[in-house]
Design a protein around this motif. Structure first.
Motif, PDB file in Angstrom:
ATOM      1  N   LYS A   3       0.849  -1.209   0.000  1.00  0.00           N
ATOM      2  CA  LYS A   3       0.000   0.000   0.000  1.00  0.00           C
ATOM      3  C   LYS A   3       0.871   1.241   0.000  1.00  0.00           C
ATOM      4  O   LYS A   3       1.986   1.230   0.528  1.00  0.00           O
ATOM      5  CB  LYS A   3      -0.862   0.030   1.266  1.00  0.00           C
ATOM      6  CG  LYS A   3      -1.971  -0.972   1.222  1.00  0.00           C
ATOM      7  CD  LYS A   3      -2.774  -0.935   2.492  1.00  0.00           C
ATOM      8  CE  LYS A   3      -3.822  -2.042   2.430  1.00  0.00           C
ATOM      9  NZ  LYS A   3      -4.416  -2.316   3.706  1.00  0.00           N
ATOM     10  N   ASN A  33      -8.113   2.333  -2.580  1.00  0.00           N
ATOM     11  CA  ASN A  33      -8.819   1.817  -1.399  1.00  0.00           C
ATOM     12  C   ASN A  33      -9.579   2.900  -0.654  1.00  0.00           C
ATOM     13  O   ASN A  33     -10.683   2.684  -0.172  1.00  0.00           O
ATOM     14  CB  ASN A  33      -7.834   1.205  -0.404  1.00  0.00           C
ATOM     15  CG  ASN A  33      -7.315  -0.140  -0.857  1.00  0.00           C
ATOM     16  OD1 ASN A  33      -7.911  -0.796  -1.707  1.00  0.00           O
ATOM     17  ND2 ASN A  33      -6.190  -0.558  -0.302  1.00  0.00           N
ATOM     18  N   ARG A  34      -8.927   4.061  -0.482  1.00  0.00           N
ATOM     19  CA  ARG A  34      -9.547   5.133   0.306  1.00  0.00           C
ATOM     20  C   ARG A  34      -9.184   6.465  -0.328  1.00  0.00           C
ATOM     21  O   ARG A  34      -8.077   6.630  -0.854  1.00  0.00           O
ATOM     22  CB  ARG A  34      -9.035   5.115   1.751  1.00  0.00           C
ATOM     23  CG  ARG A  34      -9.442   3.880   2.498  1.00  0.00           C
ATOM     24  CD  ARG A  34      -9.205   4.034   3.984  1.00  0.00           C
ATOM     25  NE  ARG A  34      -7.826   3.712   4.351  1.00  0.00           N
ATOM     26  CZ  ARG A  34      -7.387   3.645   5.600  1.00  0.00           C
ATOM     27  NH1 ARG A  34      -8.200   3.908   6.602  1.00  0.00           N
ATOM     28  NH2 ARG A  34      -6.143   3.332   5.858  1.00  0.00           N
ATOM     29  N   LEU A  35     -10.117   7.404  -0.263  1.00  0.00           N
ATOM     30  CA  LEU A  35      -9.879   8.735  -0.833  1.00  0.00           C
ATOM     31  C   LEU A  35     -10.676   9.756  -0.038  1.00  0.00           C
ATOM     32  O   LEU A  35     -11.834   9.511   0.300  1.00  0.00           O
ATOM     33  CB  LEU A  35     -10.339   8.753  -2.296  1.00  0.00           C
ATOM     34  CG  LEU A  35     -10.277  10.084  -3.060  1.00  0.00           C
ATOM     35  CD1 LEU A  35     -10.062   9.808  -4.558  1.00  0.00           C
ATOM     36  CD2 LEU A  35     -11.562  10.886  -2.902  1.00  0.00           C
ATOM     37  N   LYS A  36     -10.036  10.876   0.278  1.00  0.00           N
ATOM     38  CA  LYS A  36     -10.825  11.969   0.869  1.00  0.00           C
ATOM     39  C   LYS A  36     -10.231  13.311   0.483  1.00  0.00           C
ATOM     40  O   LYS A  36      -9.018  13.453   0.319  1.00  0.00           O
ATOM     41  CB  LYS A  36     -10.934  11.847   2.387  1.00  0.00           C
ATOM     42  CG  LYS A  36      -9.657  12.012   3.141  1.00  0.00           C
ATOM     43  CD  LYS A  36      -9.953  11.858   4.633  1.00  0.00           C
ATOM     44  CE  LYS A  36      -8.670  11.945   5.426  1.00  0.00           C
ATOM     45  NZ  LYS A  36      -8.853  11.628   6.830  1.00  0.00           N
ATOM     46  N   MET A  73      -5.112   9.852  -0.583  1.00  0.00           N
ATOM     47  CA  MET A  73      -5.548   8.543  -1.103  1.00  0.00           C
ATOM     48  C   MET A  73      -4.674   7.396  -0.603  1.00  0.00           C
ATOM     49  O   MET A  73      -3.463   7.547  -0.472  1.00  0.00           O
ATOM     50  CB  MET A  73      -5.457   8.540  -2.640  1.00  0.00           C
ATOM     51  CG  MET A  73      -6.316   9.575  -3.312  1.00  0.00           C
ATOM     52  SD  MET A  73      -6.029   9.644  -5.113  1.00  0.00           S
ATOM     53  CE  MET A  73      -4.481  10.555  -5.165  1.00  0.00           C
ATOM     54  N   GLU A  74      -5.321   6.259  -0.386  1.00  0.00           N
ATOM     55  CA  GLU A  74      -4.589   5.012  -0.157  1.00  0.00           C
ATOM     56  C   GLU A  74      -4.749   4.154  -1.402  1.00  0.00           C
ATOM     57  O   GLU A  74      -5.875   3.871  -1.818  1.00  0.00           O
ATOM     58  CB  GLU A  74      -5.157   4.257   1.049  1.00  0.00           C
ATOM     59  CG  GLU A  74      -4.446   2.929   1.291  1.00  0.00           C
ATOM     60  CD  GLU A  74      -5.104   2.135   2.396  1.00  0.00           C
ATOM     61  OE1 GLU A  74      -4.902   2.468   3.577  1.00  0.00           O
ATOM     62  OE2 GLU A  74      -5.851   1.175   2.072  1.00  0.00           O
ATOM     63  N   TRP A  75      -3.633   3.766  -1.995  1.00  0.00           N
ATOM     64  CA  TRP A  75      -3.627   2.913  -3.173  1.00  0.00           C
ATOM     65  C   TRP A  75      -2.918   1.609  -2.859  1.00  0.00           C
ATOM     66  O   TRP A  75      -2.034   1.575  -1.998  1.00  0.00           O
ATOM     67  CB  TRP A  75      -2.883   3.612  -4.321  1.00  0.00           C
ATOM     68  CG  TRP A  75      -3.657   4.708  -4.975  1.00  0.00           C
ATOM     69  CD1 TRP A  75      -3.727   6.016  -4.566  1.00  0.00           C
ATOM     70  CD2 TRP A  75      -4.455   4.618  -6.171  1.00  0.00           C
ATOM     71  NE1 TRP A  75      -4.523   6.738  -5.433  1.00  0.00           N
ATOM     72  CE2 TRP A  75      -4.971   5.907  -6.424  1.00  0.00           C
ATOM     73  CE3 TRP A  75      -4.764   3.573  -7.045  1.00  0.00           C
ATOM     74  CZ2 TRP A  75      -5.795   6.183  -7.522  1.00  0.00           C
ATOM     75  CZ3 TRP A  75      -5.586   3.844  -8.133  1.00  0.00           C
ATOM     76  CH2 TRP A  75      -6.100   5.136  -8.362  1.00  0.00           C
ATOM     77  N   PHE A 131      -5.333   8.942   7.616  1.00  0.00           N
ATOM     78  CA  PHE A 131      -6.574   8.158   7.679  1.00  0.00           C
ATOM     79  C   PHE A 131      -6.917   7.590   9.051  1.00  0.00           C
ATOM     80  O   PHE A 131      -7.943   6.972   9.194  1.00  0.00           O
ATOM     81  CB  PHE A 131      -6.530   7.018   6.663  1.00  0.00           C
ATOM     82  CG  PHE A 131      -6.681   7.502   5.251  1.00  0.00           C
ATOM     83  CD1 PHE A 131      -7.917   7.916   4.766  1.00  0.00           C
ATOM     84  CD2 PHE A 131      -5.589   7.562   4.399  1.00  0.00           C
ATOM     85  CE1 PHE A 131      -8.064   8.377   3.469  1.00  0.00           C
ATOM     86  CE2 PHE A 131      -5.721   8.022   3.092  1.00  0.00           C
ATOM     87  CZ  PHE A 131      -6.967   8.429   2.638  1.00  0.00           C
TER      88      PHE A 131
END
Ligand SMILES: Nc1ncnc2c1ncn2[C@@H]1O[C@@H]2COP(=O)(O)O[C@H]2[C@H]1O
Length: 139
Positions: A3, A33-36, A73-75, A131
């Motif tokens: 990640k 996976n996650r985005l803000k 973002m988490e990629w 996060f």
């Protein structure tokens, strides 16, 4: 699966490059996976750039990062830490190859559109900042 933490910086958001940047990593085959989208607090910006605390440009870095919304973002993907750094390109505009994100979109060292973690350990630390642990300070 590895990640990493990628962030479209305030200049990238203002210039309308969110879609372009997200597309590059999606097209590569990585998973978002996650985005803000948030305007970081000074605390978060200082924690993010902690390793640069003694540098003469630290104040400028924090001021810039807190100047407007960013996309955090988490990629995830195979060897994503190293490969995403290749896709991002070098920090110095003279060294950033065309075809990389910075090579194509950034002309200065301080406002360079995107941040990407430089190691697996940095990715873990940065993902925790953005996060989890002190996410309540991100306003
Ligand atoms: N000499 C410099 N002057 C201003 N900013 C710098 C300088 N060197 C590095 N930086 C910034 O410091 C940041 C550290 O991590 P980033 O990958 O987010 O992007 C880097 C640059 O934007």
């Amino acid at each position: 699966m590895e990640k990493t933490f990628l962030m479209v910086k305030p200049d990238g958001v203002k210039r309308g490059l969110i879609g372009e940047i997200v597309s590059r990593f999606e097209n590569k085959g990585y998973t978002l996976n996650r985005l803000k989208m948030v305007t970081p607090s000074v605390e978060v910006a200082e924690a993010h750039y902690a390793e640069h605390k003694e540098k003469p440009f630290f104040g400028e870095l924090v001021e810039f990062l807190t100047s407007g919304p960013v996309v955090a973002m988490e990629w995830e993907g195979e060897d994503i830490v190293a490969v995403s750094r290749l896709m991002i390109g070098k920090t110095k505009p003279l060294d950033a190859q065309p075809g990389t994100i910075r090579g194509d979109f950034a002309s200065t060292m301080s406002q360079n559109v995107i941040h990407g973690s430089d190691s697996v350990a940095s990715a873990e630390r940065e993902l925790a900042i953005w996060f989890a642990e002190i996410a309540s300070h991100v306003s």
